[in-house]
Design an enzyme around this catalytic site. Sequence first.
Site, PDB file in Angstrom:
ATOM      1  N   LYS A 132      42.890  52.247  55.539  1.00 19.54           N
ATOM      2  CA  LYS A 132      42.825  53.608  54.996  1.00 19.54           C
ATOM      3  C   LYS A 132      42.467  54.597  56.114  1.00 19.54           C
ATOM      4  O   LYS A 132      42.415  54.227  57.283  1.00 19.54           O
ATOM      5  CB  LYS A 132      41.839  53.643  53.822  1.00 19.54           C
ATOM      6  CG  LYS A 132      42.137  52.602  52.731  1.00 19.54           C
ATOM      7  CD  LYS A 132      43.389  52.938  51.911  1.00 19.54           C
ATOM      8  CE  LYS A 132      43.941  51.767  51.115  1.00 19.54           C
ATOM      9  NZ  LYS A 132      43.179  51.336  49.965  1.00 19.54           N
TER      10      LYS A 132
HETATM   11  C1  LIG Z   1      43.226  50.400  48.719  1.00 25.16           C
HETATM   12  C2  LIG Z   1      43.315  50.922  47.334  1.00 25.16           C
HETATM   13  C3  LIG Z   1      42.410  50.574  46.327  1.00 25.16           C
HETATM   14  C4  LIG Z   1      41.368  49.511  46.521  1.00 25.16           C
HETATM   15  O1  LIG Z   1      40.556  49.762  47.598  1.00 25.16           O
HETATM   16  P1  LIG Z   1      39.517  48.644  48.115  1.00 25.16           P
HETATM   17  O2  LIG Z   1      38.521  49.471  48.858  1.00 25.16           O
HETATM   18  O3  LIG Z   1      40.302  47.717  48.970  1.00 25.16           O
HETATM   19  O4  LIG Z   1      38.938  47.990  46.922  1.00 25.16           O
HETATM   20  C5  LIG Z   1      42.509  51.198  45.113  1.00 25.16           C
HETATM   21  N1  LIG Z   1      43.477  52.100  44.850  1.00 25.16           N
HETATM   22  C6  LIG Z   1      44.390  52.438  45.788  1.00 25.16           C
HETATM   23  C7  LIG Z   1      45.420  53.455  45.460  1.00 25.16           C
HETATM   24  C8  LIG Z   1      44.354  51.841  47.042  1.00 25.16           C
HETATM   25  O5  LIG Z   1      45.275  52.144  47.959  1.00 25.16           O
END
Ligand SMILES: *Cc1c(COP(=O)(O)O)cnc(C)c1O
Length: 387
Positions: free
Chosen positions: A190
């Site tokens: 991210k």
């Molecule tokens: C990455 C992601 C999640 C989950 O995130 P984590 O921190 O890995 O649990 C949830 N929703 C979206 C849209 C994502 O891209």
Amino acid sequence: MGFIPYGRQDISEQDVEAVMAVLRSDWITQGPAIEHFEHAVANYCEVRYAVAVSSSTAALHIACLAADVGSGELVWTSPNTFVASANCSLYCNAEIDFVDIDSRTYNLSVDALSQKIKAAEKDGNLPTVLIPVHLAGQSCEMAQIAVLAEQYGFTVIEDASHAIGAAYQGKPIGGCAFSEMTVFSFHPVKIMTTGEGGMILTNQEVLYNRLIRLRSHGITRNPDLMTEPSHGPWYYQQLELGVNYRMTDIQAALGLSQLQRLDAFVARRSKIAARYNKELANLPLTLPWQHPDTLSSWHLYIVRLQLHKLEKSHRQVFEKLRQLDIGVNLHYIPVHTQPYYQQMGFQWGDFPVAEQYYQEAISLPIYYGLTDTDQERVIEALTISLS
Ligand SMILES: *Cc1c(COP(=O)(O)O)cnc(C)c1O
């Protein structure tokens, strides 16, 4: 040469030092770094409260609990998302349904939402919670969504896992101007990272207090919140069934350090996106359209193949790119087509716009450390793969 992934973290010496400092301190979890990190993100996002947790999945789960999602309740989200945006409802023993996407933004469509609400009102099954997902870092049309939320009485939780550092109508994502809560992910792919991690933002004190205790077993140490007098200085009380979704101070220190570079991360991603926009303009591709109310954080750069102009299939183009060591990806397989969801009754054909998108979409590499030379290689490989 070597493999170019679609996304990756950027860790500086300063990030390493920040983590080391916590490791040498008295508190490696539940110490001061958590609160510093929470205050810094809240400040950045112009929101009152922030609650750091172990992941965005955890954030979505306790945000749903705080919004009173439970058995007999219904949550709606976009089919064009990671499974976590939908799974959170199932963790709460509630039901899940989807709203098809807009063909230009690939976010949940406000038109489809209005239509679905009208049908649901007749059948008496309006949702308790709506989870709009800001795909690729571009905000959903939150002002219109908020009008519907007000009119039909549902709670809005923004899944901004892609969108820290982005803006909507000139305000940072996370400000919760059009929602009750917003969640972020700090997974390494991210925009900024804490290893694993997430956060929930809100302007409402009641939700904040509830999130704080749901994060840690449903327990409070605040005598004002207890249902009976404290037994003494050791006493804590469990007010409801919570979980352990706490973030460590080690992670929070990394997050706080990364936050100093968030604007630089987003600026670099925007520059990479602008170059793709320019250099891919003449290829048989649909490039990412941006709604004028939004400023994306560019978590993803998604192109759609104009298949009628190509000799090759979507899969052939994708495989060729992987063969050329370009770590393209596909965001997302429509959630309702997952076997687990099909077994709940969803079918191919239920959300045709998301399904059509899935036949054509490819995410190209975009991240802070992607060099101009790397990007040239991606553009060349894409050109070869399409021909
Ligand atoms: C990455 C992601 C999640 C989950 O995130 P984590 O921190 O890995 O649990 C949830 N929703 C979206 C849209 C994502 O891209």
